[in-house]
Design a protein around this motif. Structure first.
Motif: not given
Length: 401
Positions: A27-30, A76-78, A83-87, A325-327
């Protein structure tokens, strides 16, 4: 002889597809949370050392522009992309980039960061400009396929961020006759608008979830007025010369956000650090807008408002959201321990020192920068220490994500 049947629960587990691929690329957040936090931990101390003459480095862009750009379009963009690639998967029920595709996006982001200090500038610009349009296109495709039109404005803001980034690079290259600082201000304004939209959704929801009987329902018209006045005030700040109108609109926006925050009942969150950090960080938005309003008349420097929004609001909301969100997405409890609370406090203290110490004691400006850099870097180092092992390993419950 009839074979022994598995229990229903065992049959379900056997039928469920097992997570595939490296956990770090599911997932993108990782990858983007790790990359963004690492950049945050390294960038600010490096910039302060350069600014004070303690470190010699010649980045691709002039020093101040490089620092501001990398904090916005690097750090910030990272986090926004992660976030968006996960949400996006949660919002639409559709798969978001993973595996090799996600790795390519993360490497594109990383390549731009490396090129920002090695050059040549054109390579840096090309790499840096590629990510946001790709992510915006992915998000738009997912939202349209799922008919999730509610979140399309976020894709529009990503496209506007990409446009601001293009103007920045063209200005630095001398191909466009505008101040390179203007698109950076525009980038900050757009990021603040993303924060205003998302905070309005998640902060009251999270607050109600942990407070039995609490109902937080803001009138739709008031939410729209708050966002509209904020967008107008930030547009005046970015695009128009300082004026009394800018003072009034930004001041009104500050008041509306103060009312919004108070209506979310921040006092009920004091025993829940994973929630109060979001309220505390959001409080920097009305503070930053008020400082930008005062800057319209030259009463305070613009940098005070910029750092209230950049360090306090953006840094605070990011450290709060990337822990929560990571948790949640790694299957862990939504409750933080001492080190994470320390990270929250470090970011909030860094914001206080960076914004107010230069205003109250200009002679201590250099010390304010050093202290801010140390606190900020320590906060994101704590995050990396705790969360990197989690983000690089599979969920303990065996689920995908």
């Amino acid at each position: 002889m009839k074979p022994t049947s598995l229990p229903i629960s065992s049959q379900s587990q056997a039928a469920a597809p097992q997570p595939a691929g490296m956990p770090f690329l599911r997932l993108g957040f990782r990858p983007f949370y790790v990359g963004g936090a690492l950049l945050a931990a390294l960038m600010v101390p490096l910039w302060v050392a350069m600014f004070l003459g303690a470190w010699q480095l010649s980045p691709a862009a002039p020093g101040l522009l490089w620092h501001a750009h990398e904090m916005l379009f690097g750090f910030a963009v990272a986090i926004i992309v992660g976030f968006l690639m996960t949400a996006g998967k949660t919002w639409t029920g559709l798969a978001t980039p993973r595996g090799a595709t996600l790795a390519a996006l993360a490497l594109l982001w990383l390549g731009a960061r490396v090129a920002s200090v090695t050059g040549p500038y054109v390579v840096y610009a090309v790499l840096d400009l590629a990510l946001l349009p790709i992510v915006a296109a992915i998000l738009v495709t997912l939202l349209l396929r799922s008919r999730n039109y509610r979140n399309l404005p976020l894709a529009l803001i990503l496209a506007l961020l990409a446009a601001a980034n293009l103007v920045f690079h063209l200005a630095v290259l001398g191909w466009l006759d505008v101040s390179a600082m203007s698109p950076l201000y525009a980038g900050l304004a757009l990021i603040i608008m993303i924060e205003c939209v998302m905070a309005g959704r998640v902060i009251p929801f999270f607050t109600m979830t942990v407070t039995p009987g609490l109902k937080l329902v803001a009138p739709v018209w008031l939410e729209r007025v708050t966002l509209g006045v904020t967008a107008l005030g930030l547009a005046l700040w970015v695009l128009a010369p300082p004026s009394a109108i800018g003072l009034i609109v930004l001041g009104l926006a500050s008041g509306l956000h103060t009312r919004r925050l108070l209506a979310w009942r921040p006092g009920v969150t004091l025993k829940r650090p994973i929630l109060w950090i979001l309220h505390a960080a959001y409080a920097w938005i009305p503070v930053g807008l008020a400082l930008l309003a005062l800057a319209q008349l030259g009463w305070v420097p613009v940098s005070a408002g910029v750092h209230a929004l950049g360090v306090g609001a953006t840094g605070g909301l990011i450290i709060g959201m990337i822990t929560r969100t990571a948790r949640g997405h790694t299957g862990r409890p939504l409750a933080v321990a001492g080190p994470e609370v320390l990270a929250y406090a470090l970011v909030m203290t860094a914001a206080l020192l960076r914004v107010f110490l230069p205003l109250l004691a200009p002679a201590l400006y250099a010390w304010a920068l050093i202290a801010t850099a140390a606190l900020w870097s320590a906060a994101f180092s704590v995050y990396l220490w705790i969360y990197t092992p989690w983000l690089m390993s599979a969920r303990p419950d065996g689920k995908d994500g």
